[in-house]
Design a protein around this motif. Structure first.
Motif, PDB file in Angstrom:
ATOM      1  N   ALA A   1       0.838  -1.189   0.000  1.00 57.84           N
ATOM      2  CA  ALA A   1       0.000   0.000   0.000  1.00 57.84           C
ATOM      3  C   ALA A   1       0.877   1.245   0.000  1.00 57.84           C
ATOM      4  N   SER A   2       1.925   1.212   0.807  1.00 58.04           N
ATOM      5  CA  SER A   2       2.765   2.392   0.925  1.00 58.04           C
ATOM      6  C   SER A   2       3.582   2.605  -0.331  1.00 58.04           C
ATOM      7  N   PHE A   3       4.259   1.556  -0.730  1.00 55.68           N
ATOM      8  CA  PHE A   3       5.228   1.729  -1.803  1.00 55.68           C
ATOM      9  C   PHE A   3       4.540   1.853  -3.151  1.00 55.68           C
ATOM     10  N   LEU A   4       3.635   0.947  -3.428  1.00 54.68           N
ATOM     11  CA  LEU A   4       2.968   0.978  -4.730  1.00 54.68           C
ATOM     12  C   LEU A   4       1.743   1.882  -4.700  1.00 54.68           C
ATOM     13  N   GLY A   5       0.934   1.737  -3.641  1.00 51.21           N
ATOM     14  CA  GLY A   5      -0.350   2.436  -3.594  1.00 51.21           C
ATOM     15  C   GLY A   5      -0.217   3.941  -3.468  1.00 51.21           C
TER      16      GLY A   5
ATOM     17  N   VAL B   1      -4.302  -0.280  -4.065  1.00 51.91           N
ATOM     18  CA  VAL B   1      -4.040  -1.050  -2.849  1.00 51.91           C
ATOM     19  C   VAL B   1      -3.989  -0.176  -1.595  1.00 51.91           C
ATOM     20  N   ALA B   2      -3.601   1.096  -1.739  1.00 53.45           N
ATOM     21  CA  ALA B   2      -3.584   1.971  -0.557  1.00 53.45           C
ATOM     22  C   ALA B   2      -5.012   2.174  -0.050  1.00 53.45           C
ATOM     23  N   PHE B   3      -5.933   2.285  -0.996  1.00 54.17           N
ATOM     24  CA  PHE B   3      -7.336   2.444  -0.644  1.00 54.17           C
ATOM     25  C   PHE B   3      -7.853   1.220   0.120  1.00 54.17           C
ATOM     26  N   LEU B   4      -7.517   0.014  -0.384  1.00 55.66           N
ATOM     27  CA  LEU B   4      -7.951  -1.220   0.280  1.00 55.66           C
ATOM     28  C   LEU B   4      -7.428  -1.298   1.707  1.00 55.66           C
ATOM     29  N   VAL B   5      -6.156  -0.908   1.871  1.00 55.15           N
ATOM     30  CA  VAL B   5      -5.559  -0.954   3.196  1.00 55.15           C
ATOM     31  C   VAL B   5      -6.248   0.040   4.125  1.00 55.15           C
ATOM     32  N   GLY B   6      -6.644   1.191   3.589  1.00 59.90           N
ATOM     33  CA  GLY B   6      -7.379   2.171   4.384  1.00 59.90           C
ATOM     34  C   GLY B   6      -8.628   1.565   5.007  1.00 59.90           C
ATOM     35  N   LEU B   7      -9.263   0.660   4.277  1.00 59.27           N
ATOM     36  CA  LEU B   7     -10.448  -0.010   4.815  1.00 59.27           C
ATOM     37  C   LEU B   7     -10.070  -0.960   5.954  1.00 59.27           C
ATOM     38  N   ALA B   8      -8.935  -1.667   5.788  1.00 59.36           N
ATOM     39  CA  ALA B   8      -8.480  -2.568   6.862  1.00 59.36           C
ATOM     40  C   ALA B   8      -8.215  -1.778   8.141  1.00 59.36           C
ATOM     41  N   PHE B   9      -7.621  -0.585   7.979  1.00 59.81           N
ATOM     42  CA  PHE B   9      -7.364   0.272   9.139  1.00 59.81           C
ATOM     43  C   PHE B   9      -8.679   0.660   9.813  1.00 59.81           C
TER      44      PHE B   9
ATOM     45  N   ASN C   1       0.523   2.072 -18.420  1.00 60.91           N
ATOM     46  CA  ASN C   1       1.600   1.117 -18.162  1.00 60.91           C
ATOM     47  C   ASN C   1       1.462   0.463 -16.796  1.00 60.91           C
ATOM     48  N   GLY C   2       0.551  -0.474 -16.683  1.00 61.07           N
ATOM     49  CA  GLY C   2       0.413  -1.224 -15.437  1.00 61.07           C
ATOM     50  C   GLY C   2      -0.545  -0.605 -14.454  1.00 61.07           C
ATOM     51  N   GLY C   3      -1.013   0.622 -14.703  1.00 55.22           N
ATOM     52  CA  GLY C   3      -2.027   1.216 -13.833  1.00 55.22           C
ATOM     53  C   GLY C   3      -1.453   1.835 -12.583  1.00 55.22           C
ATOM     54  N   THR C   4      -2.374   2.288 -11.727  1.00 60.75           N
ATOM     55  CA  THR C   4      -2.010   3.099 -10.574  1.00 60.75           C
ATOM     56  C   THR C   4      -1.013   2.422  -9.631  1.00 60.75           C
ATOM     57  N   ASN C   5      -1.090   1.091  -9.519  1.00 56.41           N
ATOM     58  CA  ASN C   5      -0.194   0.426  -8.573  1.00 56.41           C
ATOM     59  C   ASN C   5       1.229   0.228  -9.089  1.00 56.41           C
TER      60      ASN C   5
END
Lengths: 509, 114
Positions: free
Chosen positions: A50-54, A396-404, A302-306
């Protein structure tokens, strides 16, 4: 490069599998990890895909708002340092539930805590799996997203099933070092493009051209807040999830049991904060760098946001650097997933299996460890399946935000009350955990992320509403029950949490 | 019932109540609260000032103060500094607590390992 890392980690796993025996070794690395080692491992556990890619991707696509994640991720550690770390280490053994069950009726509390641990872990893990799938697909031509997700999943299950906490810790440490060096190098390459002139770097960001969904070209100032979060309440809600969620993340909490005492737990948080802070400041260099050197349209194609960070590495440092950064990102994911799997499986084995089903007794030596290994496998499989269903497009950063948000709503209220509120009882803990858990998940399901325009709940992150609900449920649950928790136990807990007297010690060798 | 087992080192049951009633213990707890409560309130307020600022006062936050860098960016950066400073303060204070904790436990005949 990529394969070298995988091979190196398997060697570590092999050696720690030979070294570790017994539950304390498997679950808590014998409690002999030092402060800086654990600090690096906490950082390693935390700086996820989430941090590095997201975050890099979010900043690359929409500028400033992505940086808000970076800020929240670091400041959240103050909650961990000031409130949670030391009492947790002093009063527990392997899991968050140890602290909760300390002065309450253990069985129902452990069952509920175990459920919420598993849920948060799976949520978080899905985000990592999506990141891994996208990465490997881009890295090895011909491998599909689905195959990549399954491959990563199996690899991490191997670490956890055979290596336990010691192997996982070393994987985290190596990964943290790799990630920091990769990020520093990438940041330097970005700044070199601007002749190391920060003024020029930021000036270029004031006019970034991209194509809107309707096909028209727009030019935006990427230093302007509000390009993602149109509704200010969205920012507040996300901020609450990050600030209060970190202290409820099982895979971070579990790390404080690997050190000898509360003092080392404290110094590991400080080490982690130093590393994590530096890393998140660098997200501005490669996130904004990707925005101005490649542009949002290029990233999307090129591979999208992540994939913004690895693609930026390719552009600036060629194929070799691309392979290195991708390997780092992959290592990141493996390490985080390993940490998540071990926290989920420890919770299941220690809290649910041993303490709920078997009344706190092990029937055969080694049974708890065996159950943890089986649980690791099942949890991994579950995350693989959901990641494949969700597909590669979600950030993926968004998904992790939900886990938090789930962690903040279910785990944090009951943890705070069990430390500070004398009257807090079993009913309050169970109701708080379950209501916090279900309300945050329900709100996610009726949010714009799942229902689009017709969403019943207007915010992208449920924390603003679900955290107060979690607190309220814990309070009401407590007051509705006549059970008055034992006074003796509270006194014992208070002394123990504040002085460390009687806390779990390092195992001798 | 209570699963965190006391370790072998402290064989005779610990008299928790006697320690809790000790004035040095309440002094330790109070001293922790004196830092933890105001610091927590401070970092929560400081942190939420950022999303509140960018959400409701965008004109102010977009003011440029150094080249094209605006207040919003510097304010975000200052959050990192704030977190590090508060962490440092905590560490300094906590080493004092460690000392009083050792004295307290020694009074009751326990040696803590740190």
């Amino acid at each position: 490069m990529f394969l070298a890392f995988v091979a190196a980690t398997l060697v570590i796993t092999y050696f720690s599998a030979r070294k570790s025996s017994g539950a304390s070794a498997y679950f808590a690395a014998g409690r002999r990890i030092t402060g800086w080692q654990n600090g690096l491992a906490v950082a390693g556990d935390y700086m996820s895909a989430a941090s590095f890619l997201g975050i890099a991707g979010m900043i690359a696509m929409n500028g400033y708002d992505g940086f808000m994640y970076s800020v929240g991720f670091l400041v959240a550690y103050l909650t961990v340092l000031y409130i949670v770390a030391e009492p947790l280490r002093n009063s527990g053994k392997y899991t968050m539930a140890d602290m909760l069950a300390y002065r309450l009726s253990p069985k129902p509390v452990r069952a509920a805590a175990s459920l919420s641990t598993l849920t948060v872990s799976v949520f978080y893990m899905i985000a990592q799996m999506v990141g891994a799938g996208v990465l490997v697909r881009q890295l090895i031509p011909g491998v599909s997203y689905e195959v990549a997700v399954v491959g990563v999943g199996l690899l991490m299950v191997v670490y956890v099933v055979f290596g336990g906490m010691l192997a996982t810790t070393w994987v985290q440490i190596i990964k943290a070092i790799l990630l920091m060096s990769g990020s520093i190098f990438l940041s330097v390459l970005v700044l070199r493009e601007y002749h190391f002139d920060l003024g020029e770097f930021f000036t270029r960001l004031t006019a970034i051209e991209s194509t809107a969904p309707d096909g028209t070209k727009v030019v935006r100032n990427f230093l302007t807040p509000g390009l993602i979060f149109k509704n200010p309440w969205d920012q507040i809600s996300l901020g609450m999830a990050l600030l209060f969620g970190t202290a409820g993340l099982p895979h971070i909490l579990i790390r404080f049991y690997t050190v000898p005492d509360a003092k080392t737990a404290r110094s590991s948080v400080v080490w982690a904060m130093a590393i994590i802070g530096l890393f998140y400041i660098m997200t501005t260099f490669f996130g904004f760098g990707a925005a101005s050197l490649m542009g949002p349209d290029y990233v999307q194609a090129n591979g999208g946001t992540n994939m913004a960070a690895p693609e930026l590495a390719r552009k600036l440092g060629g194929e070799v650097f691309f392979a290195f950064i991708s390997a780092v990102a992959f290592a990141t994911i493996l390490a985080v997933v390993a940490g998540l799997t071990i926290s989920a499986s420890t919770s299941f084995a220690h809290d649910f299996f041993t303490n709920v089903i078997h009344h706190g007794k092990e029937h055969q030596p080694g049974q708890e460890v065996l159950v943890a290994r089986i649980a690791a496998f099942v949890v991994g499989a579950l995350a693989i399946v959901i990641a494949i269903i969700l597909g590669p497009g979600v950030n993926v950063a968004f998904l992790v935000g939900l886990a938090f948000a789930v962690a903040a709503s279910a785990n944090l209220p009951v943890m705070l009350f069990s430390i500070f509120w004398k009257r807090f009882n079993t009913n309050g803990a169970v109701v708080g955990l379950l209501v916090g858990l279900t309300s945050s998940i329900l709100l996610i399901l009726i949010s714009p992320d799942f229902m689009g325009e017709n969403a019943i709940f207007p915010l992208k992150n449920p924390a603003l509403l679900s955290i107060p609900i979690g607190f309220l449920a814990a309070i009401i649950g407590t007051l509705l029950s006549k059970e008055v928790p034992s006074e003796d136990k509270f006194v014992e807990f208070q002394v123990r949490a504040n002085t460390g007297l009687g806390s779990e010690k390092a195992t001798e060798h | 019932m209570n699963d965190p087992q006391p370790s072998a080192a402290d064989k005779p049951p610990i008299d928790w109540h006697r320690i809790q009633r000790d004035p040095d213990f309440s002094a330790l707890v109070r001293s922790k609260a004196r830092l933890v409560i105001p610091a927590t309130v401070f970092f929560i307020v400081y942190y939420f000032a950022l999303p509140i600022g960018v959400g409701w006062f965008p004109e102010f936050m977009e003011k440029k103060i150094w080249g094209d860098m605006n207040i919003a960016y510097f304010f975000a950066l200052s959050q990192f500094l704030m977190a590090w400073v508060l962490a440092a303060i905590y560490v300094v204070a906590a080493s004092g607590w460690d000392r009083s904790e050792r004295t307290l436990l020694a009074k009751f005949g326990y040696t803590s390992k740190h």
